[in-house]
Motif scaffolding. Structure first.
Motif, PDB file in Angstrom:
ATOM      1  N   SER A 146       0.822  -1.207   0.000  1.00 21.54           N
ATOM      2  CA  SER A 146       0.000   0.000   0.000  1.00 21.54           C
ATOM      3  C   SER A 146       0.859   1.260   0.000  1.00 21.54           C
ATOM      4  O   SER A 146       0.391   2.330  -0.394  1.00 21.54           O
ATOM      5  N   PHE A 147       2.101   1.141   0.474  1.00 19.14           N
ATOM      6  CA  PHE A 147       2.974   2.294   0.685  1.00 19.14           C
ATOM      7  C   PHE A 147       2.284   3.337   1.567  1.00 19.14           C
ATOM      8  O   PHE A 147       2.502   4.531   1.433  1.00 19.14           O
ATOM      9  N   GLU A 148       1.467   2.848   2.497  1.00 10.00           N
ATOM     10  CA  GLU A 148       0.776   3.704   3.460  1.00 10.00           C
ATOM     11  C   GLU A 148       1.052   3.207   4.871  1.00 10.00           C
ATOM     12  O   GLU A 148       0.302   2.370   5.392  1.00 10.00           O
ATOM     13  N   PRO A 149       2.095   3.685   5.513  1.00 11.28           N
ATOM     14  CA  PRO A 149       2.331   3.279   6.901  1.00 11.28           C
ATOM     15  C   PRO A 149       1.136   3.555   7.810  1.00 11.28           C
ATOM     16  O   PRO A 149       0.885   2.813   8.755  1.00 11.28           O
ATOM     17  N   ASP A 150       0.398   4.613   7.512  1.00 14.79           N
ATOM     18  CA  ASP A 150      -0.770   4.927   8.334  1.00 14.79           C
ATOM     19  C   ASP A 150      -1.800   3.811   8.279  1.00 14.79           C
ATOM     20  O   ASP A 150      -2.485   3.538   9.268  1.00 14.79           O
ATOM     21  N   LEU A 151      -1.930   3.161   7.112  1.00 20.04           N
ATOM     22  CA  LEU A 151      -2.845   2.021   7.004  1.00 20.04           C
ATOM     23  C   LEU A 151      -2.411   0.906   7.944  1.00 20.04           C
ATOM     24  O   LEU A 151      -3.239   0.289   8.627  1.00 20.04           O
ATOM     25  N   ALA A 152      -1.104   0.624   7.973  1.00 22.46           N
ATOM     26  CA  ALA A 152      -0.586  -0.414   8.870  1.00 22.46           C
ATOM     27  C   ALA A 152      -0.833  -0.056  10.331  1.00 22.46           C
ATOM     28  O   ALA A 152      -1.110  -0.937  11.160  1.00 22.46           O
ATOM     29  N   MET A 153      -0.725   1.214  10.666  1.00 19.80           N
ATOM     30  CA  MET A 153      -1.005   1.632  12.034  1.00 19.80           C
ATOM     31  C   MET A 153      -2.479   1.406  12.368  1.00 19.80           C
ATOM     32  O   MET A 153      -2.813   0.929  13.469  1.00 19.80           O
ATOM     33  N   ARG A 154      -3.354   1.661  11.408  1.00 22.53           N
ATOM     34  CA  ARG A 154      -4.797   1.479  11.657  1.00 22.53           C
ATOM     35  C   ARG A 154      -5.172   0.002  11.764  1.00 22.53           C
ATOM     36  O   ARG A 154      -5.987  -0.373  12.607  1.00 22.53           O
ATOM     37  N   THR A 155      -4.597  -0.840  10.919  1.00 22.70           N
ATOM     38  CA  THR A 155      -4.919  -2.268  11.036  1.00 22.70           C
ATOM     39  C   THR A 155      -4.339  -2.852  12.324  1.00 22.70           C
ATOM     40  O   THR A 155      -4.961  -3.715  12.950  1.00 22.70           O
ATOM     41  N   ALA A 156      -3.167  -2.383  12.731  1.00 23.30           N
ATOM     42  CA  ALA A 156      -2.592  -2.839  14.000  1.00 23.30           C
ATOM     43  C   ALA A 156      -3.450  -2.386  15.173  1.00 23.30           C
ATOM     44  O   ALA A 156      -3.652  -3.128  16.144  1.00 23.30           O
ATOM     45  N   ARG A 157      -3.982  -1.173  15.077  1.00 23.10           N
ATOM     46  CA  ARG A 157      -4.863  -0.666  16.130  1.00 23.10           C
ATOM     47  C   ARG A 157      -6.125  -1.525  16.226  1.00 23.10           C
ATOM     48  O   ARG A 157      -6.586  -1.885  17.316  1.00 23.10           O
ATOM     49  N   ALA A 158      -6.680  -1.878  15.067  1.00 24.28           N
ATOM     50  CA  ALA A 158      -7.883  -2.721  15.054  1.00 24.28           C
ATOM     51  C   ALA A 158      -7.584  -4.114  15.595  1.00 24.28           C
ATOM     52  O   ALA A 158      -8.387  -4.700  16.335  1.00 24.28           O
ATOM     53  N   LEU A 200       9.595   2.544   8.285  1.00 30.33           N
ATOM     54  CA  LEU A 200       8.313   3.236   8.438  1.00 30.33           C
ATOM     55  C   LEU A 200       7.201   2.300   8.886  1.00 30.33           C
ATOM     56  O   LEU A 200       6.381   2.650   9.745  1.00 30.33           O
ATOM     57  N   PHE A 201       7.158   1.101   8.310  1.00 29.79           N
ATOM     58  CA  PHE A 201       6.105   0.161   8.695  1.00 29.79           C
ATOM     59  C   PHE A 201       6.367  -0.430  10.078  1.00 29.79           C
ATOM     60  O   PHE A 201       5.415  -0.731  10.807  1.00 29.79           O
ATOM     61  N   ALA A 202       7.617  -0.599  10.454  1.00 39.70           N
ATOM     62  CA  ALA A 202       7.918  -1.075  11.803  1.00 39.70           C
ATOM     63  C   ALA A 202       7.384  -0.096  12.842  1.00 39.70           C
ATOM     64  O   ALA A 202       6.692  -0.477  13.800  1.00 39.70           O
ATOM     65  N   ALA A 203       7.697   1.180  12.670  1.00 37.64           N
ATOM     66  CA  ALA A 203       7.257   2.197  13.618  1.00 37.64           C
ATOM     67  C   ALA A 203       5.737   2.311  13.641  1.00 37.64           C
ATOM     68  O   ALA A 203       5.119   2.422  14.708  1.00 37.64           O
ATOM     69  N   ALA A 204       5.120   2.265  12.453  1.00 37.90           N
ATOM     70  CA  ALA A 204       3.661   2.409  12.380  1.00 37.90           C
ATOM     71  C   ALA A 204       2.955   1.273  13.108  1.00 37.90           C
ATOM     72  O   ALA A 204       1.961   1.497  13.826  1.00 37.90           O
TER      73      ALA A 204
END
Length: 759
Positions: A146-158, A200-204
C-alpha cells in the motif's frame, strides 16, 4: 496526499533514538539506560522471591489450552494438561502463556494465580497476532504494498482492539526483517526488501498495537522480531546461518529494528539464526552492546520458540544447562517454550555460573513491563468474555480489512486496458483459488477462520457480475482428473478468463523456503492450455513472496498481485477487477526474471563492470539467461489512470548547511481517477564507500482526477545523503548526486543531478 520522508539514519541514531523514547509512553516508566526506573514495590517483591520463583517469571510457555490452529503453527511438544499448567502458574513456575484459547482460558488461569499463588504476580498472555486477530488483514508484505504506513497503524490498532478484548496483553509482532531473498518463506511477514519502507512500517505497527497507553484495555505490547538479520538466512533457507559484514548489518538489516524500538516497542525477540558464528540467542554484542548500550532499549527480550535449546543442535551449547547460561548472560530475559530457565537458572545461580544480579535484572524488567501493561493494578483488565464477543469482527474492522485488501493489490500489467472488467461480460473464473473457503487468510493466522472469509467467486458475484462460471482446472500442486479439459471448455464459452493461481497458505510462511519461486507445474499446464484458447486472460496471483513468472502467466495481458488479503479477500479483489477502486499498490519486493537471481534487490552496487543497457556485452556483471534487472522492480505498480512524469526541477547545487527542493509535475491523462506513488531515489556517484545504484529516500502518494496534474515536491537535507563511513559512523561527503522522482526503482521518471557543495 501522503508524504513520507525520513533522514538517512540520523533520525534513529544517538540523540534521535533517545528523543523518540522521551516522547513515548515508555519514558514514563523506564530510564533510557540499561537500568530501569521501576516502582518501589517491584524491588520489594523481588526481595521476597525464591530463585525458583524468579526463574518462573522468566519462563513463557505455549498454552495447554490452545487457541485456533496454534498447535499446528509450532513444533509439537509435550507438556502438562491445562490444569497442570494452572498448577505451575500458581506455584510460580510460569510468567504467562501464549496462543491460548481466549478470555475464558485467561480468566481461569489469572483467577487461580491471583487467589492461590504466594506472591500474586499476574500472568501475561501473549499471542501471534500477525495480521489480525479474528478480523484478518492482508499479510504484512501485502499491506506494505500500500505504501501507506498509516494504514498499517490502523490495522494494528484494530487488531489490538480485538486481541486485547480476548485477554491478550502481548503480540509477537511486528516482524521487521528485511527480505532480499524471495526463496525465504517468511517474506510474507515483513515489509519487503527496502530499508526505508521497513523502518516506516515497523514504527507504524508498533504505534498501532501499543496505542497511547499500554495499560489501556485496547492496547497490546508489540514485539520487534527477529533480532537480528533473520531475513538474511543463507540461500533463503529458514533457520539457516547468517554471515554478514557489520557494515551490511548496520546499513540494511538493523535500521528497521531500531525504528521499531525507537517507536516505543517494549519487547523484542531473539532470532533463530546465528550471525557470524554466534547464535543470536547468545550474542552479547547484539543484545547488550547494540540493543542496550547503543539504542538504550529498556524493555524485555524473549527467545524464539525453543531458540535457547536449539543452540545445542547448532553446536554452540553443550546441553540445556549451558544453553540457559549462555542465553541469560547474553541478555535474553525470557525463555520461550524450552523450559530451560525453570530447569536450570536456580542451580546456575547457586553454583556461581550466573550472577544473581543478572537474573534479578531480567526479573525486574519483566515485572516492570507487566506493571506498564497495567497487570498489577488490573490483572483482569483485558479479560472480559462479553467484550471479547462484542469486539470480534465488527463492521468497522471488516470494512478496514476490505480497504487494506484493495490497497494491497498491485497491478503488474494491463495491456490494452483489459481491466477493469465489464460486469456484463461472460467471465470464466478458473484456477485452484477461484472459489472455496481455503487459502484466503494467509499464513500465520492463529484465531481467524477461512470459513468466515470471502472467496473470489463470492466477491465477484457480490460485485454484481452474474454471468460467471467457476472451474478449478487443477489443484495447487497436483493436477485434477479432467480439470484442464473442463477449464478449456469454460474459457471457450466465455468472453474473458480470470485465472486465479499462485501459492497456497502452506507454501508460504515459516519453514516454507522454496528453491524455485515459480508457479507449480500443474498450474502452469493449466495456464498454457487456457492461453491457447485465445481468450483474454487476467491473472490473479495469490502469493506470499515475489515470484518468477514464466510462459502464459508472464505473457497474460493483465496481472494482479493479490497476496493473501484476509477476511475480505474476494470483495477487495472484485473492487479492483471491476474498477470500483483503481489499483494503487506498489511492489515492496522485486519480481525477478528467474529464481536464480535471488537474492535480488533494487539497491545493489554497480560493480566495476556494470552491465550496460541494451545488447549483451561480454565480461560484464550479468547472467547468461536473464537481464541484470527485475522483471517487475521494487516500487512498480500500475493504475487505471495514465500517469506521466514531467521534467525534474532541481537547482544545480545544494549548500552544505542548506536544503534542496526537487519537484516534477505528475499528470493523469487517462479517463479514470487514480493514485500515483511518486518515489524519490538518489545515487551518490563517487564516495569513500561504494553506494547503491539507487536508494529510496521518500515517497508521495498523490490522488489524481482524470486530466489532473499535481506538482510533487520533496525537500532534501544533508542528513538524507548520509551513509556509513569507513568507521561505520554516519557521514556525508561533497560530490555529485543523481536524483529521480520515478514510479519505480527501474524507471527514469523525472531525472536530474546536483552537486553537494561544502564551504
Amino acid at each position: 496526499m501522503t508524504d513520507i520522508r525520513i533522514s538517512r539514519r540520523a533520525a534513529l541514531l544517538g540523540a534521535g533514538a533517545i528523543a523518540a523514547w522521551a516522547s513515548s509512553p515508555a519514558r514514563a516508566l523506564f530510564q533510557a539506560t540499561d537500568s530501569l526506573a521501576v516502582p518501589a514495590f517491584i524491588d520489594a517483591l523481588i526481595a521476597k522471591m525464591t530463585l525458583e520463583e524468579k526463574a518462573g517469571q522468566l519462563q513463557l510457555m505455549a498454552s495447554a489450552w490452545g487457541g485456533g490452529v496454534a498447535t499446528a503453527l509450532n513444533p509439537p511438544s509435550t507438556g502438562p494438561s491445562f490444569e497442570g499448567q494452572i498448577a505451575d502458574a500458581v506455584a510460580g513456575k510460569l510468567t504467562g502463556v501464549f496462543n491460548g484459547n481466549g478470555a475464558e482460558m485467561a480468566r481461569r488461569m489469572q483467577t487461580a494465580v491471583m487467589k492461590q499463588s504466594r506472591l500474586k504476580i499476574p500472568l501475561i498472555f501473549a499471542a501471534d497476532v500477525i495480521h489480525g486477530h479474528r478480523t484478518i488483514f492482508p499479510v504484512p508484505v501485502g499491506e506494505a504494498a500500500s505504501f501507506e504506513p498509516d494504514l498499517a497503524m490502523r490495522t494494528a490498532r484494530a487488531a489490538a482492539y480485538e486481541a486485547a478484548g480476548a485477554g491478550i496483553d502481548w503480540t509477537f509482532f511486528p516482524m521487521v526483517d528485511i527480505a532480499r531473498d524471495q526463496r525465504w518463506g517468511r517474506t510474507m511477514e515483513g515489509a519487503g526488501e527496502d530499508v526505508l519502507v521497513g523502518e516506516l512500517f515497523a514504527a507504524a505497527r508498533v504505534k498501532g498495537f501499543q496505542g497511547k497507553d499500554l495499560a489501556a484495555n485496547d492496547a497490546v505490547m508489540a514485539c520487534i522480531k527477529h533480532f537480528a538479520a533473520y531475513g538474511a538466512a543463507e540461500s533463503g533457507l529458514d533457520y539457516n546461518s547468517v554471515d554478514l559484514s557489520e557494515r551490511t548489518l548496520r546499513e540494511i538489516y538493523l535500521p528497521p529494528y531500531e525504528a521499531g524500538f525507537a517507536a516505543g516497542a517494549m519487547s523484542g525477540m531473539a532470532s533463530f539464526n546465528e550471525i557470524n558464528g554466534i547464535p543470536a540467542t547468545a550474542n552479547k554484542w547484539l543484545m547488550q552492546e547494540v540493543l542496550r548500550d547503543e539504542w538504550k532499549f529498556p524493555g524485555i527480550i524473549v527467545s524464539d520458540y525453543t531458540g535457547d535449546e536449539e543452540m545445542i543442535a547448532a553446536g554452540y551449547a553443550r546441553d540445556g544447562r549451558d544453553a540457559a547460561r549462555l542465553a541469560i548472560l547474553a541478555g535474553v530475559d525470557m525463555s520461550m517454550q524450552s523450559n530451560l530457565y525453570t530447569l536450570h537458572l536456580p542451580e546456575l545461580v547457586r553454583s556461581g555460573a550466573v550472577p544473581q544480579a543478572v537474573v534479578d535484572r531480567s526479573v525486574r524488567r519483566t515485572l516492570a513491563v507487566k506493571n506498564m501493561l497495567g497487570l498489577f493494578d488490573k490483572p483482569f483488565g483485558r479479560i472480559d468474555l462479553k467484550r471479547e464477543k462484542a469486539r470480534s469482527r465488527t463492521k468497522a474492522s471488516l470494512a478496514l480489512s476490505r480497504e487494506a485488501g484493495r490497497k494491497a493489490i498491485v497491478m503488474l500489467k494491463n495491456d490494452g486496458d483489459l481491466l477493469p472488467l465489464d460486469k456484463s461480460a461472460k467471465i470464466a473464473l478458473i484456477g485452484p483459488f477461484a472459489s472455496g473457503q481455503h487459502d484466503l487468510n494467509g499464513p500465520w493466522v492463529v484465531y481467524g477462520d477461512n470459513a468466515q472469509a470471502i472467496d473470489l467467486a463470492t466477491g465477484i458475484r457480490n460485485a454484481g457480475a452474474r454471468n460467471v462460471s467457476v472451474t478449478l482446472g487443477s489443484g495447487v500442486e497436483a493436477p485434477l482428473a479432467g480439470g484442464i479439459d473442463a477449464a478449456v471448455a469454460a474459457a471457450q464459452a466465455a468472453d474473458i478468463v480470470v485465472l486465479a493461481i499462485g501459492e497456497s497458505e502452506g507454501m508460504s510462511g515459516e519453514a516454507q523456503s522454496r528453491a524455485d519461486i515459480v508457479l507449480p507445474e500443474p498450474q502452469m499446464a493449466l495456464a498454457e492450455a487456457v492461453a491457447k484458447t485465445g481468450k483474454p486472460i487476467v491473472v490473479v496471483l495469490k502469493n506470499g513472496r515475489a515470484l518468477a513468472l514464466h510462459g502464459a502467466v508472464k505473457d497474460a495481458p493483465a496481472i494482479l498481485v493479490t497476496w493473501f488479503l484476509g477476511s475480505e479477500s474476494g470483495n477487495a479483489t472484485a473492487d479492483v477487477l471491476f474498477g470500483v477502486y483503481s489499483p494503487a499498490g506498489r511492489l515492496p519486493c522485486s519480481f525477478p526474471y528467474e529464481s536464480g537471481q535471488e537474492p535480488y534487490h533494487y539497491d545493489h552496487k554497480a560493480t566495476g563492470r556494470p552491465a550496460p543497457d541494451g545488447p549483451r556485452v561480454p565480461y560484464k556483471a550479468q547472467w547468461r539467461s536473464a537481464p541484470n534487472a527485475a522483471l517487475y522492480p521494487f516500487g512498480h505498480g500500475l493504475t487505471y489512470g495514465k500517469v506521466g512524469y514531467g521534467a525534474l526541477t532541481v537547482a544545480p547545487t545544494m549548500a552544505w548547511d542548506g536544503r534542496l527542493e526537487v519537484s516534477t509535475t505528475v499528470t493523469n491523462s487517462g479517463k479514470r481517477a487514480c493514485e500515483e506513488v511518486a518515489q524519490l531515489y538518489i545515487h551518490d556517484r563517487t564516495a569513500s564507500i561504494t553506494q547503491p545504484v539507487r536508494k529510496l529516500k521518500a515517497f508521495h502518494k498523490v490522488a489524481l482526477a482524470p486530466g489532473a496534474s499535481e506538482t510533487v515536491k520533496f525537500t532534501l537535507t544533508r542528513e538524507m545523503l548520509q551513509f556509513l563511513g569507513e568507521d561505520l559512523k554516519p557521514t556525508v561527503e561533497p560530490g555529485t548526486f543523481d536524483i529521480w522522482i520515478a514510479p519505480s526503482a527501474q524507471a527514469d521518471g523525472a531525472k536530474g543531478s546536483f552537486e553537494l557543495v561544502k564551504g
